[in-house]
Scaffold this motif. Structure first.
Motif, PDB file in Angstrom:
ATOM      1  N   ARG A   1       5.281 -10.965 -17.685  1.00  0.00           N
ATOM      2  CA  ARG A   1       5.370 -12.441 -17.644  1.00  0.00           C
ATOM      3  C   ARG A   1       4.091 -13.021 -17.066  1.00  0.00           C
ATOM      4  NH1 ARG A   1      10.819 -12.173 -16.156  1.00  0.00           N
ATOM      5  NH2 ARG A   1      10.232 -12.259 -13.967  1.00  0.00           N
ATOM      6  N   ARG A   2       3.602 -12.376 -15.998  1.00  0.00           N
ATOM      7  CA  ARG A   2       2.387 -12.874 -15.354  1.00  0.00           C
ATOM      8  C   ARG A   2       1.178 -12.730 -16.289  1.00  0.00           C
ATOM      9  NH1 ARG A   2       0.498 -12.158  -9.162  1.00  0.00           N
ATOM     10  NH2 ARG A   2      -1.430 -13.344  -9.390  1.00  0.00           N
ATOM     11  N   ALA A   3       1.121 -11.598 -16.998  1.00  0.00           N
ATOM     12  CA  ALA A   3       0.011 -11.376 -17.942  1.00  0.00           C
ATOM     13  C   ALA A   3       0.025 -12.439 -19.041  1.00  0.00           C
ATOM     14  CB  ALA A   3       0.122  -9.982 -18.558  1.00  0.00           C
ATOM     15  N   LEU A   4       1.223 -12.744 -19.539  1.00  0.00           N
ATOM     16  CA  LEU A   4       1.362 -13.757 -20.598  1.00  0.00           C
ATOM     17  C   LEU A   4       0.933 -15.125 -20.089  1.00  0.00           C
ATOM     18  CD1 LEU A   4       2.352 -13.390 -23.475  1.00  0.00           C
ATOM     19  CD2 LEU A   4       4.566 -14.286 -22.782  1.00  0.00           C
ATOM     20  N   LEU A   5       1.318 -15.432 -18.864  1.00  0.00           N
ATOM     21  CA  LEU A   5       0.957 -16.720 -18.255  1.00  0.00           C
ATOM     22  C   LEU A   5      -0.552 -16.833 -18.097  1.00  0.00           C
ATOM     23  CD1 LEU A   5       1.858 -19.361 -16.833  1.00  0.00           C
ATOM     24  CD2 LEU A   5       1.934 -18.060 -14.704  1.00  0.00           C
ATOM     25  N   VAL A   6      -1.172 -15.742 -17.629  1.00  0.00           N
ATOM     26  CA  VAL A   6      -2.634 -15.749 -17.445  1.00  0.00           C
ATOM     27  C   VAL A   6      -3.329 -15.950 -18.791  1.00  0.00           C
ATOM     28  CG1 VAL A   6      -4.613 -14.299 -16.840  1.00  0.00           C
ATOM     29  CG2 VAL A   6      -2.643 -14.411 -15.320  1.00  0.00           C
ATOM     30  N   MET A   7      -2.866 -15.223 -19.825  1.00  0.00           N
ATOM     31  CA  MET A   7      -3.483 -15.362 -21.157  1.00  0.00           C
ATOM     32  C   MET A   7      -3.344 -16.793 -21.673  1.00  0.00           C
ATOM     33  SD  MET A   7      -2.962 -11.902 -23.381  1.00  0.00           S
ATOM     34  CE  MET A   7      -1.231 -11.672 -23.117  1.00  0.00           C
ATOM     35  N   ALA A   8      -2.149 -17.373 -21.490  1.00  0.00           N
ATOM     36  CA  ALA A   8      -1.915 -18.747 -21.958  1.00  0.00           C
ATOM     37  C   ALA A   8      -2.836 -19.721 -21.228  1.00  0.00           C
ATOM     38  CB  ALA A   8      -0.454 -19.130 -21.743  1.00  0.00           C
ATOM     39  N   LEU A   9      -3.001 -19.536 -19.924  1.00  0.00           N
ATOM     40  CA  LEU A   9      -3.867 -20.423 -19.144  1.00  0.00           C
ATOM     41  C   LEU A   9      -5.319 -20.290 -19.586  1.00  0.00           C
ATOM     42  CD1 LEU A   9      -2.343 -20.070 -15.566  1.00  0.00           C
ATOM     43  CD2 LEU A   9      -2.341 -22.107 -17.009  1.00  0.00           C
ATOM     44  N   VAL A  10      -5.746 -19.064 -19.878  1.00  0.00           N
ATOM     45  CA  VAL A  10      -7.127 -18.837 -20.340  1.00  0.00           C
ATOM     46  C   VAL A  10      -7.350 -19.563 -21.669  1.00  0.00           C
ATOM     47  CG1 VAL A  10      -8.691 -17.089 -21.264  1.00  0.00           C
ATOM     48  CG2 VAL A  10      -7.517 -16.677 -19.112  1.00  0.00           C
ATOM     49  N   VAL A  11      -6.421 -19.394 -22.598  1.00  0.00           N
ATOM     50  CA  VAL A  11      -6.552 -20.042 -23.915  1.00  0.00           C
ATOM     51  C   VAL A  11      -6.568 -21.563 -23.757  1.00  0.00           C
ATOM     52  CG1 VAL A  11      -5.361 -20.453 -26.102  1.00  0.00           C
ATOM     53  CG2 VAL A  11      -5.561 -18.134 -25.232  1.00  0.00           C
ATOM     54  N   LEU A  12      -5.683 -22.079 -22.908  1.00  0.00           N
ATOM     55  CA  LEU A  12      -5.633 -23.532 -22.676  1.00  0.00           C
ATOM     56  C   LEU A  12      -6.936 -24.051 -22.078  1.00  0.00           C
ATOM     57  CD1 LEU A  12      -2.040 -24.287 -21.348  1.00  0.00           C
ATOM     58  CD2 LEU A  12      -3.191 -25.369 -23.288  1.00  0.00           C
ATOM     59  N   ALA A  13      -7.469 -23.305 -21.100  1.00  0.00           N
ATOM     60  CA  ALA A  13      -8.699 -23.721 -20.428  1.00  0.00           C
ATOM     61  C   ALA A  13      -9.859 -23.759 -21.424  1.00  0.00           C
ATOM     62  CB  ALA A  13      -9.021 -22.779 -19.271  1.00  0.00           C
ATOM     63  N   ILE A  14      -9.978 -22.713 -22.252  1.00  0.00           N
ATOM     64  CA  ILE A  14     -11.064 -22.662 -23.232  1.00  0.00           C
ATOM     65  C   ILE A  14     -10.905 -23.791 -24.246  1.00  0.00           C
ATOM     66  CG2 ILE A  14     -12.042 -21.303 -25.124  1.00  0.00           C
ATOM     67  CD1 ILE A  14     -11.355 -18.788 -23.521  1.00  0.00           C
ATOM     68  N   ALA A  15      -9.690 -23.962 -24.760  1.00  0.00           N
ATOM     69  CA  ALA A  15      -9.454 -25.023 -25.738  1.00  0.00           C
ATOM     70  C   ALA A  15      -9.737 -26.395 -25.133  1.00  0.00           C
ATOM     71  CB  ALA A  15      -8.008 -24.952 -26.246  1.00  0.00           C
ATOM     72  N   GLY A  16      -9.329 -26.582 -23.883  1.00  0.00           N
ATOM     73  CA  GLY A  16      -9.564 -27.853 -23.209  1.00  0.00           C
ATOM     74  C   GLY A  16     -11.041 -28.147 -23.043  1.00  0.00           C
ATOM     75  N   ALA A  17     -11.805 -27.143 -22.620  1.00  0.00           N
ATOM     76  CA  ALA A  17     -13.248 -27.333 -22.421  1.00  0.00           C
ATOM     77  C   ALA A  17     -13.945 -27.636 -23.752  1.00  0.00           C
ATOM     78  CB  ALA A  17     -13.867 -26.091 -21.770  1.00  0.00           C
TER      79      ALA A  17
ATOM     80  N   MET B   1      11.705  -8.954 -20.231  1.00  0.00           N
ATOM     81  CA  MET B   1      10.252  -8.966 -19.916  1.00  0.00           C
ATOM     82  C   MET B   1      10.075  -8.780 -18.406  1.00  0.00           C
ATOM     83  SD  MET B   1       7.449 -11.921 -20.811  1.00  0.00           S
ATOM     84  CE  MET B   1       7.798 -12.028 -22.529  1.00  0.00           C
ATOM     85  N   SER B   2       9.229  -7.844 -18.010  1.00  0.00           N
ATOM     86  CA  SER B   2       9.045  -7.570 -16.587  1.00  0.00           C
ATOM     87  C   SER B   2       8.186  -8.660 -15.956  1.00  0.00           C
ATOM     88  CB  SER B   2       8.368  -6.214 -16.401  1.00  0.00           C
ATOM     89  OG  SER B   2       7.047  -6.289 -16.855  1.00  0.00           O
ATOM     90  N   ALA B   3       8.170  -8.672 -14.619  1.00  0.00           N
ATOM     91  CA  ALA B   3       7.381  -9.678 -13.899  1.00  0.00           C
ATOM     92  C   ALA B   3       5.898  -9.551 -14.223  1.00  0.00           C
ATOM     93  CB  ALA B   3       7.610  -9.531 -12.393  1.00  0.00           C
ATOM     94  N   VAL B   4       5.420  -8.300 -14.356  1.00  0.00           N
ATOM     95  CA  VAL B   4       4.007  -8.068 -14.678  1.00  0.00           C
ATOM     96  C   VAL B   4       3.679  -8.627 -16.062  1.00  0.00           C
ATOM     97  CG1 VAL B   4       2.257  -6.306 -15.107  1.00  0.00           C
ATOM     98  CG2 VAL B   4       3.794  -6.069 -13.166  1.00  0.00           C
TER      99      VAL B   4
END
Lengths: 194, 188
Positions: free
Chosen positions: A6-22, A1-4
């Motif tokens: 990995r970063r995209a996956l991390l951003v998506m995971a953070l977005v999902v977590l933030a929405i679920a948390g709210a 998995m390239s750095a880009v």
């Protein structure tokens, strides 16, 4: 998995977590059977706070449009990014998953689309900036003077069609969201009282 | 380096937003509840009320609008609808209706706020009582039995429940009496 990737996956995971948390926090705060959290005084304050933070992001595009000759403002860009995420999160905490009236539903939907398009735009912006910096190093290495380098990079930037296309989506969606948000606030004050 | 947007962007944007706002305004005037209401009206008001019969512009639902229908003459003409004595006193005290009542929580939702009356309107209908004070001491929670009086109304309700109407199980009538019928639907 390239750095880009990995970063995209991390951003998506953070977005999902933030929405679920709210949404989870709003559900917990709405346990009282009398009224949902968004209809309490604290809920209203969160809505106003979220709107204020969200409107703060307009400082960056305003400066770009009305002071185009100025050097790119990294700090204002960071305000744009942080405000564009924190503001909608507060609004999501205010709204929760209570979907009934069409106007606030549409406002929430367009807000989500603006945030998502903003995240995509941030990625496009980072890629474009990297490409520009590589071109800058190349032109300086070729011995070109600074004004000539800037002029060539300006011409290159104007040809960046992907980013221009993204602007056509992100900008109008933002205007639509603001219009719907103002309609929602107007309706809430009209029917609910000032 | 600022990228200029396409020249047609802003006129198109202005026109599209104008169409959206005008369209929404027209549609919401025809069906305001779908566009603005935070929830469905209860069965007490659904299908009978226009928004402006309860809501005054920028003042919300006002007591004056409630009293347009729920007036003294209404209480006098419907003696079988409790609790008149409680509401007559509330009107004399100039208590706002929204202090105890709410709406837009769904068709079968209670319209009395939970801390004040966890039983809902159902309790008055089945007991024939007129106010909280007919069963409770001062109408307030006092101790584990919530200040229950030892009178015919309370003893009758406890007996009807055949053990189900005990301390700590009394508050939410609709846990068993779903749909608002007097008979229990659970276990039948």
């Amino acid at each position: 998995m390239s750095a880009v990737e990995r970063r995209a996956l991390l951003v998506m995971a953070l977005v999902v977590l933030a929405i679920a948390g709210a949404l989870t926090a709003e559900w917990w705060l709405s346990r009282s059977p009398d009224r949902p959290f968004g209809h309490t005084q604290t809920g209203h304050v969160l809505g106003w706070g979220g709107l204020g933070l969200t409107l703060l992001v307009l400082a960056y595009p305003f400066r770009k449009r009305h002071q185009p000759g100025q050097r790119w403002s990294k700090s204002l860009f960071h305000v744009h990014i942080v405000g564009g995420l924190a503001g909608p999160l507060l609004i999501l905490l205010h709204a929760g998953a209570h979907l009934h009236a069409l106007i606030p539903d549409l406002a929430l939907l367009t807000m989500g689309l603006v945030v998502l398009s903003g995240i995509v735009g941030q990625a496009l912006h980072a890629l474009a900036l990297r490409s520009m910096n590589e071109q800058r190093r190349l032109l300086i290495h070729q011995g070109l003077p600074e004004p000539e380098v800037e002029a060539r990079l300006q011409a290159l930037a104007k040809q960046e069609e992907t980013f221009r296309l993204w602007q056509v989506i992100h900008g109008p969606l933002t205007v639509t969201f603001v219009a719907l948000a103002l309609l929602h606030i107007g309706g809430a004050l009209y029917y609910g009282g000032v | 380096m600022a990228l200029p947007p396409p020249s047609s962007l802003y006129p198109t944007l202005f026109a599209a937003t104008l169409v959206l706002v005008v369209g929404l305004g027209w549609a919401s005037a025809r069906d305001p509840e779908s566009f603005w209401a935070p929830g469905d009206l209860s069965i007490h008001h659904a299908g009978r009320m226009a928004c402006t019969q309860c809501h005054e512009p920028f003042r919300g639902a006002t007591t004056a609008n409630c009293l347009a229908c729920h007036a003294e003459t209404t209480f006098a003409s419907q003696p079988d609808k409790p609790p008149q004595a409680f509401h007559r006193q509330a009107a004399r005290d100039r208590t706002r209706c929204l202090t105890c009542h709410t709406e837009h929580r769904g068709a079968t939702a209670k319209i009395t706020t939970e801390p004040l009356n966890p039983h809902g309107e159902f309790i008055f209908r089945v007991t024939g009582t007129q106010s909280c004070q007919d069963c409770h001491v001062g109408g307030k929670r006092q101790g584990p039995k919530y200040g229950l009086l030892d009178n015919d109304a309370v003893r009758g309700l406890v007996a009807k429940g055949k053990g189900a109407h005990g301390p700590g199980r009394f508050a939410d009538c609709f846990r068993c009496h779903a749909g608002g019928r007097v008979g229990s639907e659970r276990g039948s």
